[in-house]
Design a protein around this motif. Structure first.
Motif, short mmCIF file in Angstrom:
data_model
loop_
_atom_site.label_atom_id
_atom_site.label_comp_id
_atom_site.label_asym_id
_atom_site.label_seq_id
_atom_site.Cartn_x
_atom_site.Cartn_y
_atom_site.Cartn_z
N LYS A 70 0.70 -1.06 0.05
CA LYS A 70 -0.04 0.14 0.03
C LYS A 70 1.00 1.34 -0.14
O LYS A 70 0.58 2.33 -0.65
CB LYS A 70 -1.00 -0.08 1.22
N CYS B 268 -10.93 8.69 2.06
CA CYS B 268 -11.30 8.07 0.73
C CYS B 268 -11.09 6.56 1.18
O CYS B 268 -11.44 5.52 0.40
CB CYS B 268 -10.56 8.32 -0.36
N TYR B 269 -10.03 6.31 2.20
CA TYR B 269 -9.56 4.90 2.37
C TYR B 269 -10.56 4.45 3.64
O TYR B 269 -10.75 5.07 4.50
CB TYR B 269 -8.10 5.03 2.66
N ASP B 270 -10.30 3.11 3.96
CA ASP B 270 -11.00 2.53 4.86
C ASP B 270 -10.12 2.77 6.15
O ASP B 270 -8.97 3.15 6.09
CB ASP B 270 -11.19 1.06 4.78
N ALA B 271 -10.51 2.56 7.35
CA ALA B 271 -10.01 3.01 8.68
C ALA B 271 -8.52 2.21 8.84
O ALA B 271 -7.57 2.67 9.35
CB ALA B 271 -10.74 2.40 9.79
N GLN C 73 -6.11 4.07 6.83
CA GLN C 73 -5.90 5.52 7.30
C GLN C 73 -4.92 5.19 8.38
O GLN C 73 -4.13 6.02 8.68
CB GLN C 73 -7.20 5.82 7.87
N ASP D 248 -10.46 9.85 10.14
CA ASP D 248 -11.18 9.08 10.86
C ASP D 248 -10.94 9.80 12.33
O ASP D 248 -10.01 10.20 12.74
CB ASP D 248 -10.82 7.50 11.03
#
Length: 707
Positions: free
Chosen positions: A42, A56-59, A62, A103
């Protein structure tokens, strides 16, 4: 200095942060290998993508991104979604901000770590700025200690990053490992901020560090760290202090030391400076003394001063410094206090030994006592005989050079020639009377006494007898003790004694005139009354001289001599010597204007009477009686002669009446002044017990005259 501090900082105990505890990895604990591979893929792919909002990204993604940014932020570097902003209006302050789309839970954890990031950034800037040449040795040492500490901090961040790359670090784990160093870094940041804001250096930095350490008494880790920072920052300061107390040298290129040197004051000024500024102000304490040295600052100042005096004398002496006496650091064991005390004792004893033995202070003081306090008066008697005509002139007519040559003759032809110090004696003629000269002693005379002195009338047309004085050449280092101020006090006492001696000599001359007519039958005549008055005046001046010499000067000198012999430092010697002079001035009535005024009036009456004695006696002798007593065989011829001189006898009777009136006038004025002096002495002796003996003598004279 920085290199030494960097090296020595390695001896610090383990920093308040370490990675020896079990790692907390959150939800990635069970899938460490998968997470590690996922993180690598990633993060590598992000570098080539166009950046998007972190929301825009999941937790999970993030969290990885935030950890990576936080590791950069811990070293003061902006990340992808964590930025550094300058605080508006405060150029030295920065704040870290996160992407608003992050988040919320991650935002909260990131904001908890931001104070540590800000502390590192500020401390790092402080280290760079305070390493500049102009900031001083203490700031250099403090910055070097901080730099070494930041190296440990950076190593800790590198370890965290390594664990992150292995997939063993979650954001909760990062927060866990940041907490121990949070308090220490914030405390150091607070100190560095105060140093920068107030732009302080030297002892002010040490005092700030010490006060902050005391304020952190509830946090042992932070307090211990601040105490160690204080010790490392003080090493440079203690180096300056060490040179001062062991060599007497101020090696202070940045002006940080609490002792200032006034190079414009030279030791030669002691012979012209009444206030002895050289000894008091050549080296002086400045503001901003380190708190751990505040109680012994005076001892430190004195230690270096003593070493400087010895160096000025060409006497090179250096304290043999052992390892146990070196001022490496200060602490609760107070070993540095013992080292400073040992240095003080050594320098004090060495200087005292130098002044008393090599330069013979006691011998010099004894010589001054012989001449200025008239301890040996044979030279003075001879001098007053040969210089009588010159001393009787007005001030503008006196030749000081002639007086000096006459003084040299008197010194070489009397017992004073055996004194090796007699060549240091010189004469001078003051331009003011004794009462006016006393006004210069403002440090001894209170405002009320000074007013009384100023109120006294200045005598008109004073002669050399009132203005003559002796001076004494005093060389370094004895001029520290026998300063110009001290010599001025000696001269005031000498002038008073010298004038009393002059009055005594004049009265003795008048008494000799009276003794010359003792063969005549003077009982019941004016000559008999004049003889009694002359004897009363002589007893008064002799009593005064006896009191001054045997009741004041001699016992006080012996007390001073004994105290100097047991003194522990040159300052104690100065104190004993000054106390002796001040006490003598007061007990010699020179600081008691009311009594001094009465005594001066009585002396003036004695001089006026002595000057008139020759005329009084010659005018009182009856030629008839004189011839009658010389030849009793030629009675008829004698009768004729006396008869032929009847008119002349009547003229003599008138003259005798005038003589009697003059004698009665002198007697009345003298007794009146003496009677008014008695009560003043009795009253003053209650507050000044030393006047008791003089009062007894004066009252005794008064009672005799009344009888």
């Amino acid at each position: 200095m920085e290199n030494s501090a960097s090296t020595s900082i390695s001896s610090l105990s383990t920093p308040p942060w370490n990675l020896e505890r079990p790692f907390l990895t959150g939800r990635f604990h069970q899938e460490s290998k998968t997470t590690s591979r996922f993180a690598e893929l990633k993060l590598d792919s992000f570098s080539g993508w166009q950046e998007n909002a972190i929301g825009c990204y999941d937790a999970a993604i993030q969290e990885l991104i935030v950890i990576d940014d936080l590791l950069s932020a811990l070293l003061g570097i902006e990340g992808r979604y964590i930025s550094i902003k300058r605080v508006h209006g405060k150029e030295d302050e920065v704040s870290f901000q996160v992407d608003a789309s992050m988040d919320l839970a991650l935002q909260e954890l990131a904001k908890r770590i931001f104070p540590l990031c800000e502390s590192f950034l500020f401390i790092n800037q402080f280290v760079e700025s305070r390493s500049q040449f102009k900031k001083g040795l203490v700031n250099h040492a403090f910055a070097a200690a901080l730099r070494a500490l930041l190296l440990d901090y950076q190593a800790m961040v590198a370890q965290l990053e390594h664990q992150f790359r292995l997939g063993r670090l979650s954001i909760q784990g990062l927060w866990f490992y940041c907490q121990p160093m949070m308090g220490s870094m914030q405390a150091l940041s607070a100190v560095t901020w105060k140093v920068s804001a107030n732009d302080i250096a030297g002892s002010a930095v040490l005092n700030l560090l010490q006060s902050q350490a005391k304020a952190m008494a509830g946090d042992n880790a932070v307090r211990s760290l601040l105490e160690k920072m204080t010790q490392y920052a003080s090493n440079a300061y203690l180096g300056i202090l060490e040179r001062w107390i062991y060599e007497g040298v101020i090696d202070d290129p940045y002006g940080e030391f609490f002792i200032a040197e006034n190079k414009s004051l030279r030791k030669e000024s002691l012979n012209q400076d009444y206030d002895t500024k050289y000894w008091r102000q050549r080296y002086s304490l400045k503001e901003g003394i380190p708190t751990f040295l505040a109680n012994i600052a005076g001892m430190i100042l004195t230690t270096g001063k003593y070493l400087n005096v010895m160096r000025e004398c060409g006497h090179n002496v250096q304290l043999p410094v052992s390892e146990t006496l070196k001022l490496m650091s200060f602490g609760s064991n107070h070993q540095y206090l013992e080292s400073i005390k040992a240095a003080y004792d050594f320098s004090s004893s060495e200087l005292l030994k130098l002044v008393l033995e090599k330069y013979d202070l006691i011998g010099k003081l004894r010589s001054i006592k012989h001449y200025l306090l008239l301890d040996q008066g044979d030279f003075l008697v001879h001098f007053m005989d040969i210089a009588r005509d010159e001393l009787s002139k007005k001030l503008d007519e006196i030749s000081v050079e002639k007086l000096q040559s006459l003084l040299d003759v008197a010194l070489r032809t009397t017992a004073a020639a055996a004194d090796p110090c007699h060549e240091d004696l010189t004469c001078c003629v003051e331009r003011m009377s004794l009462p006016k000269s006393l006004r210069a002693l403002k440090d001894l005379v209170d405002s009320r006494t000074l007013t009384d002195i100023n109120d006294q009338e200045e005598p008109m047309g004073i002669t050399g007898l009132e203005a003559f004085s002796l001076s004494y050449k005093v060389r370094w280092p004895l001029s520290i003790v026998i300063s110009w101020k001290s010599l001025s006090k000696y001269q005031l006492i000498f002038r008073f004694l010298f004038h009393c001696k002059h009055v005594e000599r004049q009265l003795c001359g008048a008494w000799q005139v009276h003794q010359g007519v003792r063969s005549l039958n003077i009982h019941g005549t004016s000559i008999s009354r004049s003889s009694l008055l002359c004897r009363a005046m002589l007893k008064f001046i002799n009593s005064l001289l006896h009191y001054l010499t045997f009741e004041v000067l001699e016992p006080n000198w012996h007390v001073m001599h004994n105290r100097i012999q047991t003194a522990k430092s040159i300052d104690e010697v100065i104190q004993h010597h000054d106390f002796f002079l001040d006490k003598c001035l007061r007990e010699c009535l020179l600081l008691l204007p009311q009594l001094l005024k009465k005594v001066e009036k009585l002396k003036l009456l004695c001089l006026q009477y002595a000057a008139a004695a020759q005329w009084l006696i010659s005018s009182s002798i009856d030629p008839c009686k004189s011839e009658e007593s010389s030849d009793s065989l030629v009675g008829s011829k004698k009768s004729k002669q006396c008869y032929g001189k009847t008119a002349k006898g009547a003229k003599l009777t008138t003259s005798n009446s005038a003589v009697t009136e003059s004698i009665l006038k002198f007697e009345k004025e003298f007794n009146s002044e003496l009677q008014s002096l008695g009560p003043i002495l009795c009253k003053s002796s209650q507050a000044e017990p030393y006047l008791t003996h003089l009062a007894q003598w004066i009252l005794g004279i008064e009672m005799t005259n009344r009888f």
